[in-house]
Each structure stands twice: as structure tokens, then as C-alpha cells.
Design a protein around this motif. Structure first.
Motif, mmCIF file in Angstrom:
data_model
loop_
_atom_site.group_PDB
_atom_site.id
_atom_site.type_symbol
_atom_site.label_atom_id
_atom_site.label_comp_id
_atom_site.label_asym_id
_atom_site.label_seq_id
_atom_site.Cartn_x
_atom_site.Cartn_y
_atom_site.Cartn_z
ATOM 1 N N UNK A 55 -8.278 67.592 89.904
ATOM 2 C CA UNK A 55 -8.417 69.024 90.139
ATOM 3 C C UNK A 55 -7.070 69.708 90.119
ATOM 4 N N UNK A 56 -7.022 70.863 90.773
ATOM 5 C CA UNK A 56 -5.784 71.642 90.778
ATOM 6 C C UNK A 56 -4.887 71.250 91.931
ATOM 7 N N UNK A 57 -3.574 71.213 91.649
ATOM 8 C CA UNK A 57 -2.591 71.053 92.710
ATOM 9 C C UNK A 57 -2.043 72.457 92.942
ATOM 10 N N UNK A 58 -2.390 73.010 94.092
ATOM 11 C CA UNK A 58 -2.000 74.388 94.362
ATOM 12 C C UNK A 58 -0.640 74.432 95.062
ATOM 13 N N UNK A 59 0.024 75.583 94.949
ATOM 14 C CA UNK A 59 1.274 75.790 95.673
ATOM 15 C C UNK A 59 0.965 76.723 96.835
ATOM 16 N N UNK A 62 3.131 79.883 97.190
ATOM 17 C CA UNK A 62 2.886 80.920 96.182
ATOM 18 C C UNK A 62 1.559 81.618 96.422
ATOM 19 N N UNK B 10 -9.964 79.038 91.927
ATOM 20 C CA UNK B 10 -9.199 78.189 92.857
ATOM 21 C C UNK B 10 -10.150 77.364 93.724
ATOM 22 N N UNK B 42 -6.546 80.021 84.306
ATOM 23 C CA UNK B 42 -5.847 78.903 84.956
ATOM 24 C C UNK B 42 -4.400 78.858 84.457
ATOM 25 N N UNK B 43 -4.227 79.040 83.141
ATOM 26 C CA UNK B 43 -2.867 79.036 82.589
ATOM 27 C C UNK B 43 -2.032 80.172 83.185
ATOM 28 N N UNK B 46 -0.986 79.247 86.549
ATOM 29 C CA UNK B 46 0.053 78.213 86.516
ATOM 30 C C UNK B 46 1.416 78.833 86.179
ATOM 31 N N UNK B 48 2.419 81.645 86.962
ATOM 32 C CA UNK B 48 2.905 82.350 88.151
ATOM 33 C C UNK B 48 3.159 81.420 89.332
ATOM 34 N N UNK B 49 2.959 80.140 89.118
ATOM 35 C CA UNK B 49 3.305 79.174 90.160
ATOM 36 C C UNK B 49 2.256 78.993 91.249
ATOM 37 N N UNK B 50 1.098 79.634 91.114
ATOM 38 C CA UNK B 50 0.059 79.493 92.144
ATOM 39 C C UNK B 50 -0.585 78.113 92.046
ATOM 40 N N UNK B 51 -0.795 77.689 90.801
ATOM 41 C CA UNK B 51 -1.306 76.348 90.538
ATOM 42 C C UNK B 51 -0.151 75.577 89.917
ATOM 43 N N UNK B 52 0.229 74.466 90.531
ATOM 44 C CA UNK B 52 1.327 73.687 89.949
ATOM 45 C C UNK B 52 0.870 73.034 88.659
ATOM 46 N N UNK B 53 -0.286 72.376 88.731
ATOM 47 C CA UNK B 53 -0.845 71.742 87.543
ATOM 48 C C UNK B 53 -2.234 71.219 87.870
ATOM 49 N N UNK B 54 -2.931 70.795 86.829
ATOM 50 C CA UNK B 54 -4.174 70.048 87.023
ATOM 51 C C UNK B 54 -3.791 68.580 86.927
#
Lengths: 155, 154
Positions: A55-59, A62, B10, B42-43, B46, B48-54
Motif C-alpha cells: 500500500x501507500x507509505x504516507x508522510x 506532510x 489515502x 496518487x502521483x 507523491x 507533494x510529499x504526502x505519499x512517499x511511495x507505494x
């Protein structure tokens, strides 16, 4: 036992997961295998408990959330009870007993710093413990992937 | 600003996404948008740094990294960046933070160190200590895991 193909798959899934409509087809192409076979292998790695989730790794920062490491000195005879109560907070994501005078260590994430402090105050009063906070001032590294192929591991 | 759609994306991504050829198809249908639009969103998050990665998140023990420890180092404030950046380069160090700590605790640089055996862990920690000449540190082993989950933000 993990095969060398499993290790390659795990490294790709941890570090190169494509954000696309068909991510597994792309990964299968990189590995030179069939997409269906790849999906089957990943299912096996999940069944074995090696993969916790995909899944997603969130920050959290941020996203505007406040996150803090906490530590407490809890009398050994009631550490389980205290730990279970702390676990019940949805913002607590990690909680460990450790070999130190400060024997319970957990992380708390909350929408704001004030909300985090309210939760901690409530826990302190309810459990009659003192909770220390150890907020991060500077982050030098957060790496959530583990090198699975031996070659990557050598430094 | 996050839209309702973003928040729902999210919510979907903070869990375990379905293991199927088109893992965003169900979500797209639920949101009434195309899969391409989901991927684009999602991109965007990412970038914008909210999602680091999948990614896949592994269980350390099951993946062969049987032992780990939180090591807390007592480092002079003036040397924090130098030592922190050096420790961060180590492939067996997964996390490295400079923390504000209670005065009576004193250990301010935190690392998570992973290894395949107790012996390897001990050697790795000693090597870090020697390389940066930081002699005062404590190894906080985990004696019991009470909880380990991914944060559910929304």
C-alpha cells in the motif's frame, strides 16, 4: 525458505513499485516472468507472513500530523495492563517493552500537537504514570525497506 | 488542499490494496472516476510529499532480520549532523533521528539497527561506535512487541 526470485520480488516491491494502472504487469516485465505467476508468488509471500501489506507509505508530517516517540517507567507487575490501555489509542502505532528503567516505549501520531498532549495527559492521569516525550528535531533517515538480496547488504 | 477524493484515496492506500492485476479498479469505480485519474492523483500526492511511495511493507522477523535494537547515543550537539549523517549511511540502520530528550536521559541520537543475528547486531553497533568515536550509548532491545500497525490517518 526464500528463493533468489523471491528476494528480487521483495526488493522490487519495496523500492520500485510503479504507480500505474497495471503495476504488476510492469514488475513482471522487469523480472521476465508472467504476471499471473508473479501475483501467485506475491500471494504466497503474504500467506507466509513475510509481506505485512502492500500500500501507500504516507508522510505523517506532510499530511499535517504530529508524531512523537514516548517513553515511560512502569512498574513491571502492571506493565501488560498499562501497555494494553496505551494500545487502545488508535494513534499509537508502535509499542514495545524495552530493557531500560524507561521500560515502555511507544509512538503516538495525532492530528495536532495539542491533541497528542491531551491524549498523553489522559493516559498519565488514568494510569498514574509519567510519560516523557522525545520529539524528533532532525530526521537523518527513515528507510522502510529491508535489503533482501545479499549483494545489497554488503557495504 | 486535499479534496474528498484525495482523502478517500489515502484511506484506501493506508490499508492493504487488493492483490490483483488492476489494484485501483475497485477504488476508481467507487469514486466514479477512471483508473488513470486515480493514478494521476496518487502521483500528484507523491510529488507533494504526502505519499512517499507505494510499496510492500515486510515483517522483519519473517524476512530474516531476526534481531533489531533501538540504539540511543549520547552525542555532543555540535557533532549531531556529522554523526547522524554518517549513521544514516549504514545499510543496517533503518531510522536515524536527533531527538529532544529529558535531561536525565541524555541520549539524543536515535538509530534503529537491524541484523540477522545477535552477534551481527553487536558487531554493527560496535563498528558505528568506533567509526564516530561515540562511546556513550545504550542498546534498547525490544523484550516484547505490544503493537505494530500502520497509521490510519483518515
Amino acid at each position: 525458505m526464500l528463493t533468489s526470485l523471491d528476494r528480487k520480488i521483495l526488493d522490487l516491491l519495496q523500492n520500485k513499485f510503479p504507480i500505474s494502472i497495471h503495476p504488476y504487469r510492469q514488475l513482471a516485465d522487469i523480472l521476465g516472468m508472467d504476471e499471473a505467476a508473479l501475483l501467485q508468488r506475491i500471494q504466497h509471500l503474504k500467506d507466509e507472513g513475510i509481506i505485512r501489506r502492500i500500500g501507500g507509505i504516507m508522510d505523517s508530517r506532510s499530511l499535517g500530523f504530529y508524531s512523537v516517540l514516548c517513553a515511560s517507567e512502569v512498574p513491571e507487575e502492571r506493565i501488560d495492563q498499562v501497555a494494553f490501555r496505551i494500545n487502545a489509542e488508535p494513534g499509537v502505532t508502535h509499542n514495545y517493552r524495552r530493557n531500560h528503567r524507561l521500560n515502555l516505549w511507544f509512538t503516538l501520531t495525532a492530528p495536532t500537537r495539542d491533541k497528542a498532549q491531551l491524549i498523553l495527559q489522559r493516559l498519565e492521569n488514568e494510569l498514574n504514570i509519567k510519560i516523557y516525550t522525545l520529539p524528533a528535531e532532525k530526521v537523518y533517515k527513515i528507510k522502510l525497506s529491508l535489503p533482501m538480496q545479499e549483494d545489497d547488504y554488503a557495504d | 488542499m486535499l479534496t474528498d477524493t484525495d482523502i478517500q484515496i489515502i484511506q484506501y492506500l493506508q490499508g492493504d490494496i487488493p492483490l490483483e492485476s488492476r489494484p485501483f479498479a475497485q477504488l476508481a469505480e467507487k469514486l466514479g472516476i477512471s483508473e488513470a485519474e486515480v493514478v494521476e492523483r496518487i502521483q500528484w500526492m507523491q510529488e507533494r510529499g504526502l505519499i512517499r511511495r507505494l510499496a510492500a511493507v515486510l515483517r522483519h522477523r519473517e524476512a530474516g532480520f531476526q534481531v533489531n535494537a533501538m540504539v540511543a547515543w549520547n552525542v555532543d550537539h555540535a557533532r549531531a549532523d556529522e554523526v547522524g549523517r554518517y549513521f544514516a549511511l549504514d545499510p543496517q540502520v533503518s531510522h536515524c533521528y536527533w531527538r529532544q530528550v529529558p535531561e536525565e536521559f541524555g541520549y539524543n541520537l536515535f538509530t534503529m539497527v537491524h541484523a540477522r543475528s545477535q552477534q551481527e547486531l553487536k558487531e554493527r553497533i560496535e563498528k558505528l561506535s568506533k567509526c564516530q568515536d561515540v562511546k556513550d550509548y545504550i542498546v534498547l532491545e525490544s523484550l516484547q512487541e505490544y503493537k505494530k500497525v500502520s497509521m490510519q490517518y483518515f
